[in-house]
Write a protein that holds these residues in place. Structure first.
Motif, PDB file in Angstrom:
ATOM      1  N   LEU A   3       0.838  -1.190   0.000  1.00  0.00           N
ATOM      2  CA  LEU A   3       0.000   0.000   0.000  1.00  0.00           C
ATOM      3  C   LEU A   3       0.876   1.244   0.000  1.00  0.00           C
ATOM      4  CD1 LEU A   3      -2.735  -0.937   2.635  1.00  0.00           C
ATOM      5  CD2 LEU A   3      -2.859  -1.107   0.144  1.00  0.00           C
ATOM      6  N   ASN A   4       0.423   2.274  -0.693  1.00  0.00           N
ATOM      7  CA  ASN A   4       1.094   3.568  -0.693  1.00  0.00           C
ATOM      8  C   ASN A   4       0.489   4.394   0.443  1.00  0.00           C
ATOM      9  OD1 ASN A   4       2.395   2.819  -3.110  1.00  0.00           O
ATOM     10  ND2 ASN A   4       0.634   3.507  -4.286  1.00  0.00           N
ATOM     11  N   VAL A   5       1.167   4.409   1.568  1.00  0.00           N
ATOM     12  CA  VAL A   5       0.651   5.075   2.757  1.00  0.00           C
ATOM     13  C   VAL A   5       1.258   6.467   2.839  1.00  0.00           C
ATOM     14  CG1 VAL A   5       0.398   4.937   5.256  1.00  0.00           C
ATOM     15  CG2 VAL A   5       0.444   2.835   3.891  1.00  0.00           C
ATOM     16  N   SER A   6       0.415   7.467   2.783  1.00  0.00           N
ATOM     17  CA  SER A   6       0.884   8.848   2.866  1.00  0.00           C
ATOM     18  C   SER A   6       1.419   9.125   4.269  1.00  0.00           C
ATOM     19  CB  SER A   6      -0.259   9.814   2.545  1.00  0.00           C
ATOM     20  OG  SER A   6      -1.187   9.821   3.616  1.00  0.00           O
ATOM     21  N   PRO A   7       2.302  10.106   4.383  1.00  0.00           N
ATOM     22  CA  PRO A   7       2.783  10.481   5.722  1.00  0.00           C
ATOM     23  C   PRO A   7       1.637  10.878   6.657  1.00  0.00           C
ATOM     24  CG  PRO A   7       4.188  11.451   4.037  1.00  0.00           C
ATOM     25  CD  PRO A   7       3.006  10.837   3.321  1.00  0.00           C
ATOM     26  N   ASP A   8       0.622  11.555   6.123  1.00  0.00           N
ATOM     27  CA  ASP A   8      -0.521  11.947   6.958  1.00  0.00           C
ATOM     28  C   ASP A   8      -1.269  10.733   7.486  1.00  0.00           C
ATOM     29  OD1 ASP A   8       0.062  14.616   6.586  1.00  0.00           O
ATOM     30  OD2 ASP A   8      -1.441  14.900   5.002  1.00  0.00           O
ATOM     31  N   LEU A   9      -1.509   9.744   6.618  1.00  0.00           N
ATOM     32  CA  LEU A   9      -2.226   8.542   7.044  1.00  0.00           C
ATOM     33  C   LEU A   9      -1.379   7.734   8.023  1.00  0.00           C
ATOM     34  CD1 LEU A   9      -4.784   6.863   6.881  1.00  0.00           C
ATOM     35  CD2 LEU A   9      -3.821   5.712   4.862  1.00  0.00           C
ATOM     36  N   LEU A  10      -0.094   7.685   7.792  1.00  0.00           N
ATOM     37  CA  LEU A  10       0.795   6.994   8.732  1.00  0.00           C
ATOM     38  C   LEU A  10       0.746   7.664  10.107  1.00  0.00           C
ATOM     39  CD1 LEU A  10       2.826   4.751   9.231  1.00  0.00           C
ATOM     40  CD2 LEU A  10       4.615   6.297   8.390  1.00  0.00           C
ATOM     41  N   ALA A  11       0.731   8.987  10.125  1.00  0.00           N
ATOM     42  CA  ALA A  11       0.654   9.707  11.406  1.00  0.00           C
ATOM     43  C   ALA A  11      -0.666   9.411  12.114  1.00  0.00           C
ATOM     44  CB  ALA A  11       0.814  11.210  11.171  1.00  0.00           C
ATOM     45  N   ILE A  12      -1.752   9.332  11.361  1.00  0.00           N
ATOM     46  CA  ILE A  12      -3.052   8.991  11.955  1.00  0.00           C
ATOM     47  C   ILE A  12      -2.987   7.600  12.565  1.00  0.00           C
ATOM     48  CG2 ILE A  12      -5.463   8.454  11.396  1.00  0.00           C
ATOM     49  CD1 ILE A  12      -5.270  10.727   9.275  1.00  0.00           C
ATOM     50  N   ALA A  13      -2.405   6.650  11.831  1.00  0.00           N
ATOM     51  CA  ALA A  13      -2.294   5.275  12.324  1.00  0.00           C
ATOM     52  C   ALA A  13      -1.423   5.207  13.572  1.00  0.00           C
ATOM     53  CB  ALA A  13      -1.737   4.375  11.225  1.00  0.00           C
ATOM     54  N   GLU A  14      -0.374   6.002  13.609  1.00  0.00           N
ATOM     55  CA  GLU A  14       0.503   6.004  14.779  1.00  0.00           C
ATOM     56  C   GLU A  14      -0.190   6.565  16.019  1.00  0.00           C
ATOM     57  OE1 GLU A  14       3.832   8.156  13.178  1.00  0.00           O
ATOM     58  OE2 GLU A  14       4.803   6.310  12.469  1.00  0.00           O
ATOM     59  N   ARG A  15      -1.157   7.468  15.818  1.00  0.00           N
ATOM     60  CA  ARG A  15      -1.891   8.066  16.941  1.00  0.00           C
ATOM     61  C   ARG A  15      -3.041   7.180  17.412  1.00  0.00           C
ATOM     62  NH1 ARG A  15      -1.426  12.746  13.713  1.00  0.00           N
ATOM     63  NH2 ARG A  15      -3.610  12.571  13.113  1.00  0.00           N
ATOM     64  N   GLY A  16      -3.512   6.286  16.561  1.00  0.00           N
ATOM     65  CA  GLY A  16      -4.654   5.456  16.948  1.00  0.00           C
ATOM     66  C   GLY A  16      -5.303   4.814  15.742  1.00  0.00           C
ATOM     67  N   ASP A  17      -6.597   4.629  15.851  1.00  0.00           N
ATOM     68  CA  ASP A  17      -7.333   3.933  14.805  1.00  0.00           C
ATOM     69  C   ASP A  17      -7.496   4.773  13.555  1.00  0.00           C
ATOM     70  OD1 ASP A  17      -7.672   1.641  16.297  1.00  0.00           O
ATOM     71  OD2 ASP A  17      -9.582   2.296  17.141  1.00  0.00           O
ATOM     72  N   VAL A  18      -7.450   4.088  12.422  1.00  0.00           N
ATOM     73  CA  VAL A  18      -7.704   4.674  11.111  1.00  0.00           C
ATOM     74  C   VAL A  18      -9.150   4.353  10.758  1.00  0.00           C
ATOM     75  CG1 VAL A  18      -7.059   4.580   8.669  1.00  0.00           C
ATOM     76  CG2 VAL A  18      -5.298   4.342  10.440  1.00  0.00           C
ATOM     77  N   SER A  19      -9.865   5.314  10.226  1.00  0.00           N
ATOM     78  CA  SER A  19     -11.261   5.072   9.857  1.00  0.00           C
ATOM     79  C   SER A  19     -11.332   4.168   8.624  1.00  0.00           C
ATOM     80  CB  SER A  19     -11.977   6.394   9.560  1.00  0.00           C
ATOM     81  OG  SER A  19     -11.543   6.919   8.319  1.00  0.00           O
TER      82      SER A  19
END
Length: 130
Positions: A3-19
């Motif tokens: 998967l091509n995970v953007s830095p923003d999405l990676l930061a969201i995942a690092e903080r908690g759940d991804v929608s």
């Protein structure tokens, strides 16, 4: 195939759940062929009024085959697609994708599709290398 995970999405995942919506958007961008196939089979399921729809066209190249295998071999991706589209996915022969209404899981048609017998009956010499 990743998967091509953007830095923003990676930061969201690092903080908690991804929608589910954020995850689905990542899958759609990263695996466009797989997204197209799943979208088509899900649309066919809804428009046909049946408990089952499938897609049997082999991918045009190994790149597209890899996308399909990646999407359907990952529990997280497959589950995300099922939640996004609202139906159960089943997979055979490195390209045959089926969608079943959730209430059809457990039906004779579903059991036949996911059974060892169903897998063997849907093999052919040209698919043995996939």
């Amino acid at each position: 195939m990743s998967l091509n995970v953007s830095p923003d999405l990676l930061a969201i995942a690092e903080r908690g759940d991804v929608s589910d919506a954020e995850f689905a958007a990542c899958v759609q961008e990263s695996l466009p062929y797989a997204w197209e196939v799943v979208s088509r089979v899900m649309s066919d399921l809804r428009s046909g009024g049946a408990e089952f729809a499938d897609h049997e066209v082999p991918p045009p190249s190994e790149t597209e085959r890899g996308q399909l295998l990646r999407a359907l071999a990952s529990d997280a991706i497959r589950g995300g697609l099922e939640r996004h589209f609202g139906a159960k996915l089943a997979f055979q022969n490195c390209h045959r994708v089926a969608a079943f209404a959730f209430n059809a899981v457990g039906s004779d048609r579903y059991q036949a599709f996911v059974s060892p017998r169903g897998q063997l009956l849907n093999q052919s010499p040209e698919l043995r290398n996939c």
